[in-house]
Design a protein around this motif. Structure first.
Motif, PDB file in Angstrom:
ATOM      1  N   ARG A 161      -3.404  -3.355  16.594  1.00 18.92           N
ATOM      2  CA  ARG A 161      -2.704  -4.573  17.025  1.00 18.92           C
ATOM      3  C   ARG A 161      -2.932  -5.709  16.027  1.00 18.92           C
ATOM      4  NH1 ARG A 161      -5.111  -5.053  21.541  1.00 18.92           N
ATOM      5  NH2 ARG A 161      -3.746  -3.575  22.585  1.00 18.92           N
ATOM      6  N   PHE A 162      -4.141  -5.819  15.532  1.00 16.22           N
ATOM      7  CA  PHE A 162      -4.474  -6.838  14.530  1.00 16.22           C
ATOM      8  C   PHE A 162      -3.557  -6.709  13.302  1.00 16.22           C
ATOM      9  CE2 PHE A 162      -6.749  -7.310  10.482  1.00 16.22           C
ATOM     10  CZ  PHE A 162      -7.072  -8.664  10.499  1.00 16.22           C
ATOM     11  N   ALA A 163      -3.391  -5.484  12.815  1.00 12.49           N
ATOM     12  CA  ALA A 163      -2.544  -5.281  11.629  1.00 12.49           C
ATOM     13  C   ALA A 163      -1.078  -5.568  11.937  1.00 12.49           C
ATOM     14  CB  ALA A 163      -2.716  -3.856  11.110  1.00 12.49           C
ATOM     15  N   GLY A 186       0.745  -1.230   0.000  1.00 13.98           N
ATOM     16  CA  GLY A 186       0.000   0.000   0.000  1.00 13.98           C
ATOM     17  C   GLY A 186       0.776   1.281   0.000  1.00 13.98           C
ATOM     18  N   ASP A 187       2.052   1.282  -0.280  1.00 18.06           N
ATOM     19  CA  ASP A 187       2.742   2.531  -0.462  1.00 18.06           C
ATOM     20  C   ASP A 187       3.162   2.652  -1.904  1.00 18.06           C
ATOM     21  OD1 ASP A 187       2.784   3.984   1.989  1.00 18.06           O
ATOM     22  OD2 ASP A 187       3.746   2.196   2.774  1.00 18.06           O
ATOM     23  N   HIS A 210       3.018  -4.415   7.713  1.00 15.58           N
ATOM     24  CA  HIS A 210       3.810  -4.065   6.530  1.00 15.58           C
ATOM     25  C   HIS A 210       3.724  -2.592   6.172  1.00 15.58           C
ATOM     26  CE1 HIS A 210       3.617  -8.438   6.083  1.00 15.58           C
ATOM     27  NE2 HIS A 210       4.714  -8.309   5.380  1.00 15.58           N
ATOM     28  N   ASP A 211       2.767  -1.900   6.718  1.00 18.71           N
ATOM     29  CA  ASP A 211       2.592  -0.485   6.391  1.00 18.71           C
ATOM     30  C   ASP A 211       2.279   0.256   7.695  1.00 18.71           C
ATOM     31  OD1 ASP A 211       2.336   1.845   4.960  1.00 18.71           O
ATOM     32  OD2 ASP A 211       0.692   1.142   3.685  1.00 18.71           O
ATOM     33  N   ASP A 225      -4.691   2.175   4.378  1.00 19.95           N
ATOM     34  CA  ASP A 225      -4.604   0.817   3.846  1.00 19.95           C
ATOM     35  C   ASP A 225      -3.708  -0.082   4.678  1.00 19.95           C
ATOM     36  OD1 ASP A 225      -2.264   2.076   3.122  1.00 19.95           O
ATOM     37  OD2 ASP A 225      -2.282   1.401   1.038  1.00 19.95           O
ATOM     38  N   GLY A 226      -2.981   0.478   5.628  1.00 19.59           N
ATOM     39  CA  GLY A 226      -2.222  -0.368   6.539  1.00 19.59           C
ATOM     40  C   GLY A 226      -3.107  -1.297   7.333  1.00 19.59           C
TER      41      GLY A 226
END
Length: 360
Positions: free
Chosen positions: A315-317, A6-7, A323-324, A282-283
């Protein structure tokens, strides 16, 4: 180039911003600690999060072990009555290029209004962290002033995004531009909860979702300005195929001096039940894109414990790789007397759900 995180990498100036991966950064902080820097005693200075020595230099590195120390922007939390926000650097980026603002005010006559703005700096642009912060601050301040003066929320949102766009554009002339990068740039999504309605505005691929307490009827409220969305909307690809493509996250709309034309989208939503409006970068949504999937990980008590819900989503991400950069804002909502009869608000792409398409 990758569409997974997403970047964005862009060829300046361009109509599309295309994803790229940054070099992996060392995992050096706990993602949801509000202040991971431990202070031994007032005035004694911070200690290294790695070795515990009090030898942090002016650049934020430990002189004993060389470890980079967490910066204030690596993890931020804000909680007000009616709106909360949490932002985290994640595990793979060396800095947090997301930014957010949450605020509360009163409309003429005394009715309350809350505002949330979330921005995602474009990593391949110059000073993306400055761009996102400038956009979030400018839009929030503009919205507060407009709402307090009695402006219509939808008009206020459109004008606030344009003001943020101008502020980000101005950054290009206020500092050096890196030769291989474009002008400062970012996406933006904002929400206003006032007078029984929620007004959402956006440019880029930061998103808004509606999650009722019972989760039945969860919806995505925004449509990305992205290559994948255009392919699906044009009927050239199925959604799964488009989002699996390496070009999926190339954005077609952003704020910045290199933007061909800024065209804010706005929609007004009357909550039909108790629930929350979630806006995010989008992270977060890269891990669960659909409203149904993402709604399953939004805590059931998100409306009554919004800060904890935002923390849990960050925390989930992070647990799935971080990654972002990840930024989440949660606005609790109650049913509005304006909500009946209910009209679905999803600005639906052909394969994105059963929502009724609405003009943006």
């Amino acid at each position: 180039m990758s569409g997974a995180t997403g970047d964005f990498l862009l060829a300046a100036p361009a109509q599309l911003l295309v994803s790229e991966e940054e070099p992996e950064a060392e995992l050096d902080h706990a993602p949801t600690e509000p202040n991971p820097v431990v202070v031994i005693a007032p005035g004694s200075g911070p200690v290294c999060v790695g070795c515990g020595e009090q030898r942090i230099d002016a650049d934020g590195y430990c002189e004993a072990c060389g470890r980079a120390q967490p910066r204030p922007r690596d993890h931020q939390e804000r909680a007000l009555a009616g709106v909360t926000g949490v932002s985290d650097r994640g595990h793979r980026h060396h800095r947090n290029e997301d930014a957010f603002a949450v605020a509360a005010t009163s409309r003429p006559g005394g009715s309350p209004a809350v505002v949330a703005v979330v921005c995602d700096g474009v990593s391949s642009a110059t000073r993306p962290d400055e761009a996102s912060q400038a956009a979030a601050d400018t839009a929030s301040e503009y919205l507060l002033e407009s709402l307090e003066s009695g402006a219509d929320p939808k008009s206020a949102m459109h004008a606030a995004i344009m003001a943020a766009a101008q502020r980000v554009e101005d950054l290009a002339s206020e500092g050096p531009l890196e030769p291989s990068r474009n002008s400062p740039a970012c996406t933006i999504v904002g929400a206003i909860a006032a007078d029984g309605e929620v007004t959402v505005g956006w440019v880029g691929d930061s998103r808004a979702y509606w999650f009722p307490d019972e989760r039945a009827g969860s919806e995505r409220l925004t449509v990305d300005d992205s290559w994948a969305a255009r392919m699906v909307e044009a009927g050239l690809m199925e959604e799964a195929e488009a989002y699996a493509d390496a070009r999926a996250h190339a954005i077609t709309g952003w704020l910045g001096a290199d933007a061909v034309e800024v065209e804010p989208h706005t929609t007004v939503f009357a909550p039909p039940a108790a629930g929350v409006v979630l806006i995010c970068t989008d992270g977060l949504w890269n891990y669960w894109e659909s409203a149904a999937d993402l709604g399953a990980v939004v805590p059931a008590d998100a409306r009554t414990r919004p800060l904890e819900a935002a923390q849990e989503l960050v925390r989930f991400a992070c647990e799935r790789g971080g990654h972002d950069n990840i930024t989440v804002a949660v606005l609790p909502c109650l049913p509005s007397p304006l909500s009946a009869p209910y009209t679905p608000t999803e600005l639906s792409l052909p394969v994105m759900g059963a929502g009724e398409k609405r003009e943006i």
